[in-house]
Design an enzyme around this catalytic site. Structure first.
Site, short mmCIF file in Angstrom:
data_model
loop_
_atom_site.label_atom_id
_atom_site.label_comp_id
_atom_site.label_asym_id
_atom_site.label_seq_id
_atom_site.Cartn_x
_atom_site.Cartn_y
_atom_site.Cartn_z
N ARG A 55 4.46 -9.83 -17.39
CA ARG A 55 4.88 -10.35 -16.07
C ARG A 55 5.71 -11.62 -16.22
NH1 ARG A 55 -0.46 -9.06 -12.32
NH2 ARG A 55 0.22 -6.96 -11.83
N LYS A 66 -7.85 11.18 -7.61
CA LYS A 66 -8.40 11.55 -6.30
C LYS A 66 -7.38 11.59 -5.18
CE LYS A 66 -13.04 9.94 -7.07
NZ LYS A 66 -14.05 8.95 -6.69
N GLY A 117 -0.32 1.60 -11.11
CA GLY A 117 -1.54 1.79 -11.91
C GLY A 117 -1.33 2.47 -13.25
N GLY A 157 -0.42 -2.23 -6.45
CA GLY A 157 -0.61 -2.07 -5.01
C GLY A 157 0.70 -2.06 -4.23
#
Ligand code: AMP
Length: 400
Positions: A37, A200, A357, A380
């Site tokens: 980062r 999921k 992710g 996110g």
């Protein structure tokens, strides 16, 4: 996307440039263990300092919940920033209730300096998007530059409120990210194919609902494909499957149908009986699934089908692995499709944007992380972008 200003729109010489950075990096034994980062900030810091501007870094670090917590001081990042910008970096132990001492430290620093202010989340006003705190932040700079896409989905004082109080611009990393995202979903070259995998459906309902209205084809893979197969009456044995979401899966498929988006589901599967690396496995057509087996990856016919669908697209957006890629050989689908997309990109046929992710580690595992048009490391914020949500940090920049 509305237009935003960049560093090129300002004369930065002798200016105090407040840079919203993402210094929320992993730390081990008091040392930054992954500086990715910080590396991404270097072009912005270089462009400010080389013309004699002062780069003053604002960032959160961890979750101190509005209280001063020395264990979450940004001081720990200073050596890593210094190593990457190749110049001394000054840490300013900022008191966010009274920034007068910080203002003096900034004043005293030479033009071309890099300064790191203290963790913005040491004050409760940060997460509350408090205007008074934002005013104190704004008093420390002449120009505000946001270079932290990964924090842009939060309306916080350092990402949102402060952007309205100073002339504001996107930093270089933010500029690259926004340009790539615009090419992925904003104004993409059509046809667009989206590839969504992962464990999921429940964590990606909004994302799927948005994508079916925006893309021409949607490939669903990974554990989440099992829920769709189950909803269609196909046996998935002992596979990961959210049976209670069958109705949701059907609704998404109907919505896709209405929007003329073709849904591409696996037609075969790589099945094992234990969830572990190198577990004995077999390929099954979905009409003949073993009721005791677990689908851990897409099968060879599905891989070919997905590659064919990618060949018909001009733009690909990808989030989530197609199988349990951490456990070989159940990484085969993800790796083969990733390499195919990388090759299509390399040959000039495809614009490929991926992120969120596990996707970054899946592409790194396939050794193609640098061969996509753009890979976002923002978790996110990237997912919220794929969900079609407004990102407050970006809106504030484009309103400036
Ligand atoms: P996500 O964070 O939702 O993108 O999910 C990523 C995780 O999904 C990875 O850890 C994969 O191992 C897991 N995954 C993908 N496909 C399957 C599958 N068929 N069965 C179980 N886990 C899976």
């Amino acid at each position: 996307m509305a237009k935003f200003k960049t560093l090129d729109d300002f004369d930065l010489k002798g200016k105090r440039v407040l840079v919203r950075a993402d210094l929320n990096v992993p730390v081990n034994d008091g040392k930054v263990s992954d500086a990715t980062r910080i590396e991404r900030l270097v072009p912005t810091l270089r462009d400010i300092t080389k013309v004699g501007g002062k780069a003053i870094l604002l960032s959160h670090f961890g979750r101190p919940k509005g209280k001063v917590n020395p264990e979450m001081s940004l001081k720990v990042t200073v050596d890593a920033v210094e190593a990457l910008v190749h110049r001394p970096v000054i840490f300013v132990a900022t008191d966010w209730t009274d920034v007068s001492a910080a203002a003096k430290a900034i004043e005293a620093a030479e033009d071309g300096s890099v300064l790191v202010l203290e963790n913005t989340r040491f004050h409760p006003g940060e997460e509350a998007n408090d205007t008074e705190l934002a005013k104190r932040m704004a008093s420390l700079g002449d120009i505000y530059v946001n270079d932290a896409f990964s924090a842009a989905h939060r309306a916080h004082a350092s990402t949102e409120a402060v952007a309205h109080l100073l002339p504001a611009a996107a930093g270089r990393a933010m500029q690259a990210e926004l340009t790539a995202l615009e090419a992925g979903l904003g104004k993409p070259q059509k046809p667009v194919i989206a590839l969504v995998g992962g464990a999921k459906v429940s964590s990606k309902i909004d994302l799927l609902e948005n994508l079916v209205t925006r893309v021409e084809a949607l490939v669903i893979g990974g554990g989440m494909a099992n829920t769709f197969l189950y909803a269609m009456g196909i046996g998935v044995g002992n596979s990961l499957c959210e049976k209670d979401l069958a109705e949701t899966a059907n609704r998404i498929m109907e919505k896709a149908n209405d929007a003329r988006c073709s849904i591409i589901l696996p037609v075969d599967a790589c099945v094992a009986w234990h969830f572990e690396a190198n577990a004995p496995h077999r390929h099954y057509g979905l009409d003949a699934m073993d009721p005791d087996g677990m689908i851990l990856d897409v099968g060879p016919a599905s891989i070919e089908r997905i590659k064919g669908a990618i060949d018909e697209a001009r733009t690909l957006i990808w989030n989530g692995p197609l199988g349990a890629f951490e456990l070989p050989p159940f990484d085969t689908g993800t790796v083969e499709v990733a390499r195919h997309a990388a090759k299509r990109t390399h040959d000039g046929h495809l614009i490929s944007v991926a992120g969120g992710g596990d996707t970054v580690s899946a592409l790194a595992h396939a050794k193609v992380k640098d061969d996509f048009t753009y890979v976002s490391t923002a978790g996110g914020a990237f997912l919220e972008w794929m969900e079609g949500k407004e990102l407050p940090g970006i809106t504030a920049l484009t309103a400036a």
